[in-house]
Design an enzyme around this catalytic site. Structure first.
Site, mmCIF file in Angstrom:
data_model
loop_
_atom_site.group_PDB
_atom_site.id
_atom_site.type_symbol
_atom_site.label_atom_id
_atom_site.label_comp_id
_atom_site.label_asym_id
_atom_site.label_seq_id
_atom_site.Cartn_x
_atom_site.Cartn_y
_atom_site.Cartn_z
ATOM 1 N N GLY A 150 5.048 -10.060 22.039
ATOM 2 C CA GLY A 150 5.456 -8.786 22.637
ATOM 3 C C GLY A 150 6.936 -8.797 22.932
ATOM 4 O O GLY A 150 7.707 -9.549 22.311
ATOM 5 N N SER A 151 7.335 -7.996 23.884
ATOM 6 C CA SER A 151 8.760 -7.824 24.171
ATOM 7 C C SER A 151 9.339 -9.062 24.866
ATOM 8 O O SER A 151 8.615 -9.852 25.485
ATOM 9 C CB SER A 151 8.935 -6.615 25.084
ATOM 10 N N GLY A 155 8.002 -11.824 27.781
ATOM 11 C CA GLY A 155 8.178 -13.279 27.687
ATOM 12 C C GLY A 155 8.905 -13.859 28.886
ATOM 13 O O GLY A 155 8.629 -14.981 29.308
ATOM 14 N N GLU A 214 6.303 -15.221 21.063
ATOM 15 C CA GLU A 214 6.759 -14.500 19.858
ATOM 16 C C GLU A 214 7.282 -13.160 20.345
ATOM 17 O O GLU A 214 6.539 -12.195 20.484
ATOM 18 C CB GLU A 214 5.591 -14.296 18.883
ATOM 19 N N CYS A 267 8.607 -6.483 14.472
ATOM 20 C CA CYS A 267 9.515 -7.392 15.162
ATOM 21 C C CYS A 267 10.616 -7.838 14.215
ATOM 22 O O CYS A 267 11.717 -8.184 14.644
ATOM 23 C CB CYS A 267 8.748 -8.593 15.698
HETATM 24 P P1 NAD Z 1 4.851 -5.438 25.287
HETATM 25 O O1 NAD Z 1 5.664 -6.584 25.748
HETATM 26 O O2 NAD Z 1 4.974 -4.157 26.021
HETATM 27 O O3 NAD Z 1 3.291 -5.837 25.329
HETATM 28 C C1 NAD Z 1 2.772 -6.899 24.560
HETATM 29 C C2 NAD Z 1 1.516 -7.439 25.205
HETATM 30 O O4 NAD Z 1 1.868 -8.156 26.383
HETATM 31 C C3 NAD Z 1 0.512 -6.381 25.647
HETATM 32 O O5 NAD Z 1 -0.789 -6.843 25.349
HETATM 33 C C4 NAD Z 1 0.736 -6.301 27.149
HETATM 34 O O6 NAD Z 1 -0.391 -5.864 27.862
HETATM 35 C C5 NAD Z 1 1.059 -7.735 27.474
HETATM 36 N N1 NAD Z 1 1.878 -7.956 28.672
HETATM 37 C C6 NAD Z 1 2.967 -7.278 29.058
HETATM 38 N N2 NAD Z 1 3.491 -7.811 30.165
HETATM 39 C C7 NAD Z 1 2.708 -8.878 30.496
HETATM 40 C C8 NAD Z 1 2.732 -9.839 31.535
HETATM 41 N N3 NAD Z 1 3.672 -9.806 32.473
HETATM 42 N N4 NAD Z 1 1.776 -10.796 31.551
HETATM 43 C C9 NAD Z 1 0.826 -10.835 30.610
HETATM 44 N N5 NAD Z 1 0.740 -9.941 29.594
HETATM 45 C C10 NAD Z 1 1.684 -8.969 29.536
HETATM 46 O O7 NAD Z 1 5.187 -5.232 23.736
HETATM 47 P P2 NAD Z 1 4.751 -4.055 22.731
HETATM 48 O O8 NAD Z 1 5.502 -2.812 23.065
HETATM 49 O O9 NAD Z 1 3.277 -3.993 22.596
HETATM 50 O O10 NAD Z 1 5.285 -4.640 21.325
HETATM 51 C C11 NAD Z 1 6.599 -4.505 20.872
HETATM 52 C C12 NAD Z 1 7.424 -5.743 21.138
HETATM 53 O O11 NAD Z 1 6.763 -6.901 20.611
HETATM 54 C C13 NAD Z 1 8.769 -5.707 20.444
HETATM 55 O O12 NAD Z 1 9.752 -6.247 21.297
HETATM 56 C C14 NAD Z 1 8.555 -6.590 19.222
HETATM 57 O O13 NAD Z 1 9.758 -7.146 18.689
HETATM 58 C C15 NAD Z 1 7.660 -7.639 19.778
HETATM 59 N N6 NAD Z 1 6.894 -8.320 18.735
HETATM 60 C C16 NAD Z 1 7.253 -9.605 18.434
HETATM 61 C C17 NAD Z 1 6.599 -10.274 17.412
HETATM 62 C C18 NAD Z 1 6.989 -11.673 17.023
HETATM 63 O O14 NAD Z 1 6.227 -12.307 16.308
HETATM 64 N N7 NAD Z 1 8.142 -12.178 17.451
HETATM 65 C C19 NAD Z 1 5.549 -9.645 16.723
HETATM 66 C C20 NAD Z 1 5.198 -8.348 17.079
HETATM 67 C C21 NAD Z 1 5.885 -7.696 18.100
#
Ligand code: NAD
Length: 509
Positions: A241-242, A246, A263, A297
């Site tokens: 995720g974002s 992380g 990731e 991503c």
């Molecule tokens: P997001 O960070 O909003 O959410 C991702 C996941 O994390 C969701 O399931 C969310 O519920 C969970 N989450 C959020 N905050 C959390 C916390 N504090 N504790 C536990 N879980 C939590 O991201 P998004 O908008 O769904 O996806 C887009 C982002 O993901 C972009 O920044 C993109 O670059 C990144 N991404 C990275 C990769 C990679 O492999 N590097 C792959 C796909 C997406």
């Protein structure tokens, strides 16, 4: 600009879920609403789990792990082989559901399921190759070796933009490595998660005697993700995720000495050099920057073009941007589907305003009206920037390509690396010195560095992940499996004496 969008996706999503055998109670009458970005219509209402239910699921997964770790790895591979078979049978339905829920064009929805199939094939082979080293020892009559053991419950947190493939990357490896899996999918794409879990459940049924609770799904928001992150019986969390996510998850895992595969976001750059094959570069840039509506991503976000070819390449790029078809990914020949939601649209508009304030010339970026107030389609934006500043330095998860001119190779490499994220990168050149330099220790600082290929569209055979604010995790191919196991170094003494290492003597009477 206006395009018409039909409003039939909710019924189609339900039909797919029924065909895949998902219990209707899982997606009706619940408290979490699911939407399709294609039309903005509601596609389901899912029952979420409480923190207590999430903890109980983790306990069940831990019990399943204790049984599964003793099943021989090739037999564990048989479960993943069956999963691959079920995915092949469900590919059309699951791919279509990915399109409905994430807004991907059909070939990308199907491509996502193909990635799941590919990682299953990879993991099946791996189930006979979980090998360790034998190592020369300094003591006579001794043997030293490494063994790899299952780790425990693997927590998976996934993002909306690869709603099922990322889970499969992790789950297929985790299962052959002898672990159980608990998955918290994105709250923006919960239906695909139900569907993917149902496909695995079919494989589990055919497999027969896998322990109950081996793979579980937690429908919920980030608070449920936090239960996984904080639970002492989850030794590894793979979180996609974002970078914001992380920054929260990483330290929490570190506090309890759990492992993390992070990731996170990317701000991926490409360099087009004087010798580049411009036809090839143009196609790669177009897919990398506009494909998946800029919501990968690995999407190309920063393009550095040598000043000697800028006037050849950039006008062609602008033409491609102006003519690309934006629209309902399920109808016609659209190449660019919708943004996931209003938040993504607002973030894009904000970044474009900031780019203008920093002297950027914005081409495109405006909303494409569909008749639905809740669907957000945009023309991809190409922004010519005078300098590597402002919004260029951050990932905006939308189709914005910042284009910059360069003249000096060392300076462009420095700019390329001068961002927080370090996921993917590419160079377009026919000059061997430039290509090799880009891949060298003082070249691209990213986890993925490509030559004459765009930044997106990785194959599963390589380890996938990035450096710096992308989190440093690796998943999928190569030796990424090692993160899902624990390593033991074993020394066996088959002699009749007890020599100590380093010649230490400790003689007792
Ligand atoms: P997001 O960070 O909003 O959410 C991702 C996941 O994390 C969701 O399931 C969310 O519920 C969970 N989450 C959020 N905050 C959390 C916390 N504090 N504790 C536990 N879980 C939590 O991201 P998004 O908008 O769904 O996806 C887009 C982002 O993901 C972009 O920044 C993109 O670059 C990144 N991404 C990275 C990769 C990679 O492999 N590097 C792959 C796909 C997406």
């Amino acid at each position: 600009m206006n395009i018409a969008v039909k409003t039939t996706v909710a019924a189609e999503a339900t039909a797919i879920l029924e065909r895949l055998g998902v219990d209707k109670a899982a997606y009706t009458g619940g408290d979490m609403k699911a939407f399709s970005p294609i039309t903005g219509e509601q596609t389901g209402s899912l029952k979420t789990v409480s923190a207590e239910e999430a903890s109980a699921a983790i306990e069940r997964a831990d019990a399943a792990f204790r049984v599964w770790r003793l099943v021989p790895a090739p037999k564990r591979g048989e479960l993943v082989r069956l999963f691959g078979e079920e995915l092949r049978a469900a590919k059309a339905d699951l791919g279509r559901l990915v399109s409905i829920e994430a807004g991907k064009i059909p070939s990308e929805g199907l491509g996502e399921v193909q990635e799941m199939i590919d990682i299953c094939d990879f993991a099946v082979g791996l189930s006979r190759q979980l090998y360790g080293l034998t190592i020369a020892t300094e003591r006579p009559g001794h043997r030293m070796m490494e063994t790899w053991h299952p780790l425990g419950v693997i927590g998976i947190i996934s993002a909306f933009n690869f709603p099922v493939a990322v889970w499969a990357w992790n789950a297929a490896l985790a299962l052959v490595c002898g672990n159980s899996v608990v998955w918290k999918p994105s709250e923006k794409t919960p239906l695909t998660a139900l569907a993917a879990q149902a496909v695995l459940d079919r494989a589990l049924k055919r497999f027969g005697d896998a322990p109950e609770g081996l793979s579980q799904l937690l429908i919920g928001d980030r608070a449920i993700g936090e239960v996984l992150v904080d639970h002492p019986k989850v030794p590894l969390v793979s979180a996609t995720g974002s970078t914001r996510m992380g920054r929260d998850v990483g330290p929490r895992l570190a506090r309890r000495f759990a492992r993390a595969i992070l990731e996170l976001g990317g701000n991926n750059g490409g360099i087009v050099c004087p010798s580049a094959d411009l036809d090839m570069a143009l196609r790669a840039i177009a897919f990398g920057a506009m494909g998946t509506a800029g919501q990968r991503c690995t999407t190309l976000r920063r393009l550095f073009v040598h000043d000697s070819i800028y006037d050849q390449l950039v006008p062609r790029l602008k033409k491609a941007y102006a003519s690309v078809s934006v629209g309902n990914p399920l109808e016609g020949s659209a190449l660019v589907g919708p943004l996931i939601d209003k938040l993504a649209f607002d973030a894009m508009q904000k970044a474009l305003s900031e780019a203008k304030a920093h002297g950027g010339a914005v081409h495109g970026g405006e909303r494409v009206e569909t008749g639905s107030a809740d669907a957000y389609y945009v023309k991809p934006a190409l922004v010519e920037m005078p300098a590597h500043t402002g919004p260029v330095l951050e990932e905006t998860f939308a189709p914005i390509l910042y284009v910059l001119k360069y003249s000096d190779f060392d300076a462009v490499l420095a700019d390329h690396n001068a961002v927080g994220a370090g996921l993917s990168s590419s160079i377009f050149t026919l000059d061997m010195r430039e290509a090799e330099r880009f891949l060298a220790a003082d070249g691209s600082d990213c986890g993925i560095a490509n030559v004459n290929i765009g930044t997106s569209g990785a194959e599963i055979g390589g380890a996938f992940g990035g450096e710096k604010e992308t989190g440093g995790g690796r998943e999928s191919g190569s030796d990424a499996w090692r993160a899902y196991m624990r390593r033991a170094t074993n020394t066996i003494n088959y002699s009749k004496s007890l020599p100590l290492a380093q010649g230490v003597s400790f003689d007792i009477d």
